[in-house]
Design an enzyme around this catalytic site. Structure first.
Site, mmCIF file in Angstrom:
data_model
loop_
_atom_site.group_PDB
_atom_site.id
_atom_site.type_symbol
_atom_site.label_atom_id
_atom_site.label_comp_id
_atom_site.label_asym_id
_atom_site.label_seq_id
_atom_site.Cartn_x
_atom_site.Cartn_y
_atom_site.Cartn_z
ATOM 1 N N SER A 1 -38.659 -81.743 44.662
ATOM 2 C CA SER A 1 -39.748 -81.707 45.640
ATOM 3 C C SER A 1 -40.435 -80.358 45.650
ATOM 4 O O SER A 1 -41.561 -80.239 46.134
ATOM 5 C CB SER A 1 -39.192 -81.933 47.048
ATOM 6 O OG SER A 1 -38.574 -83.168 47.168
ATOM 7 N N HIS B 1 -42.652 -86.386 39.802
ATOM 8 C CA HIS B 1 -42.345 -86.372 41.243
ATOM 9 C C HIS B 1 -42.792 -87.687 41.878
ATOM 10 O O HIS B 1 -43.974 -87.900 42.129
ATOM 11 C CB HIS B 1 -43.029 -85.168 41.903
ATOM 12 C CG HIS B 1 -42.674 -85.003 43.345
ATOM 13 N ND1 HIS B 1 -43.570 -84.620 44.308
ATOM 14 C CD2 HIS B 1 -41.494 -85.190 43.994
ATOM 15 C CE1 HIS B 1 -42.961 -84.575 45.468
ATOM 16 N NE2 HIS B 1 -41.706 -84.922 45.318
ATOM 17 N N GLU C 1 -46.570 -87.533 40.753
ATOM 18 C CA GLU C 1 -47.173 -86.277 40.292
ATOM 19 C C GLU C 1 -46.511 -85.918 38.958
ATOM 20 O O GLU C 1 -45.274 -85.937 38.848
ATOM 21 C CB GLU C 1 -46.930 -85.161 41.305
ATOM 22 C CG GLU C 1 -47.722 -85.349 42.582
ATOM 23 C CD GLU C 1 -47.417 -84.289 43.635
ATOM 24 O OE1 GLU C 1 -48.363 -83.791 44.247
ATOM 25 O OE2 GLU C 1 -46.228 -83.959 43.849
ATOM 26 N N ASN D 1 -46.563 -82.011 48.496
ATOM 27 C CA ASN D 1 -45.618 -81.340 49.394
ATOM 28 C C ASN D 1 -46.110 -79.978 49.882
ATOM 29 O O ASN D 1 -45.674 -79.499 50.923
ATOM 30 C CB ASN D 1 -44.241 -81.191 48.737
ATOM 31 C CG ASN D 1 -43.473 -82.499 48.770
ATOM 32 O OD1 ASN D 1 -43.869 -83.442 49.447
ATOM 33 N ND2 ASN D 1 -42.379 -82.570 48.028
#
Ligand code: CAA
Ligand code: NAD
Length: 289
Positions: free
Chosen positions: A119, A140, A152, A190
């Site tokens: 993350s 991701h 991602e 994030n």
């Protein structure tokens, strides 16, 4: 190279979903866990999710059974040696991840692509730990993997062009929309999402609002599917804290990355969110109590 066999390391919240979507897309999948109990739990979760998709007529029973049949669980890293792609979804701890990549680099065939689902940590550092920085990318996925459409794809300055292209094509092949991201803290999503979650916690710490009111505000006022507290419970308070602590260590002067005390206290008390039955809210299985 054409990816045929996929290894997944970690069969927790994210790993089980990644293994499942890969198997549903037709890949042969080997998923490695650290302990038998976690492996059994992860495989059960996959079975349950496939059953749910059948129940909702999104998948036929035959396809669900065939998908499950393409999956094998293991406790041995050696079983991943001939995988074309290994996706790692273990605990958000950079030291633990780096030690795994060192082992993967020693055991996997030279062409294996390594993809981390981290993350927040630098993908490049994991590439260096593997000894094969050209073969390293970030893939991701988002929680729950079975339902969220985004992946991602994170490229480091050393990622080979063909490795990036293969990883992106893999993301598409499992039904996701790939978005290119640089190897920066939190990539795209994030970097925006986690400081927002932390800011919501600070608001509650100051006594300015309550988790229920903040969540009502963001769902009813902004149309978000979940407010930040339900979402933190969903992600896991331990994972959220690990993300913030990792960033705070790397960027000690950035106030956005300071972990709120309320988050530290809940993690210390074992209130990790939906997975332990309580975080900011109480949970009855998968649903808010
Ligand atoms: N497999 C199969 N089916 C599933 C499932 C799964 N894993 N999870 C949920 N479902 C099913 C549910 O059982 C439910 O079925 P029924 O209608 O028959 O009850 C259906 O899908 C809808 O689920 P919900 O009832 O929970 O309702 P929902 O409409 O709220 O949808 C959601 C759920 C898609 C998760 C939605 O709430 C949402 O988009 N939430 C936001 C999630 C989000 O922001 N994720 C990102 C987290 S951050 C991250 O991932 C990055 C990081 O690094 C931390
Ligand atoms: P989790 O705690 O649910 O699962 C991690 C699993 O990895 C555990 O079952 C653990 O037993 C296993 N594990 C640990 N070391 C291992 C090893 N050496 N070999 C095999 N298995 C090992 O965590 P999670 O929420 O699934 O997060 C996994 C990764 O995905 C983290 O990097 C996290 O930051 C990232 N991520 C999490 C979310 C989320 O919403 N929770 C979303 C996107 C990305």
């Amino acid at each position: 190279m054409v990816i045929k066999k996929v290894g997944v390391v970690g069969c927790g919240l994210m790993g089980h979903g990644i293994a499942q979507v890969a198997a549903q897309a037709g890949y042969t999948v080997v998923v490695r866990e650290a302990e038998r109990g976690f492996l059994d739990k992860g495989l059960q979760r996959i079975r349950k999710s496939l059953d749910k998709l059948v129940e909702k007529e999104k998948l036929t029973r035959a396809d669900a059974d065939a998908s499950y049949g393409r999956l094998t669980g293991t406790l041995e890293l050696a079983d991943l040696a001939d995988c074309d792609l290994v996706i790692e979804a273990i605990v958000e701890d950079l030291a633990v991840k780096k030690s795994l990549y060192k082992e993967l680099g020693q055991r996997c065939k030279p062409a294996t692509i390594f993809a981390t689902n981290t993350s927040s940590f630098p993908v490049a550092e994991m590439g260096e730990a593997s000894g094969r920085p050209k073969n390293m990318v970030g893939l991701h996925f988002f929680n729950p993997v079975q339902l969220m459409k985004l992946v991602e794809v994170v490229r480091t300055p050393k990622t080979a062009e063909n490795v990036y292209a293969e990883a992106r094509a893999f993301g598409e092949s499992v039904g996701k929309v790939p978005v290119a991201a640089s190897d920066t803290p939190g990539f795209v999503v994030n970097r925006l999402l986690v400081p927002y979650m932390a800011e919501a916690m600070r608001m509650v710490e100051r006594g300015d609002s309550t988790p229920a009111d903040v969540d009502a505000g963001m769902t009813l006022g902004c149309g978000y599917p979940m407010g930040p507290f339900t979402l933190t419970d969903y992600v896991g308070l331990d994972t959220t804290l690990s993300i913030l602590e990792g960033w705070q260590k790397r960027f000690p002067k950035d106030p956005m990355f300071v972990p709120p005390q309320i988050l530290k206290d809940k993690v210390a008390a074992g209130k990790l969110g939906r997975k332990t039955g309580e975080g900011f809210f109480k949970w009855d299985g998968d649903k808010r109590a």
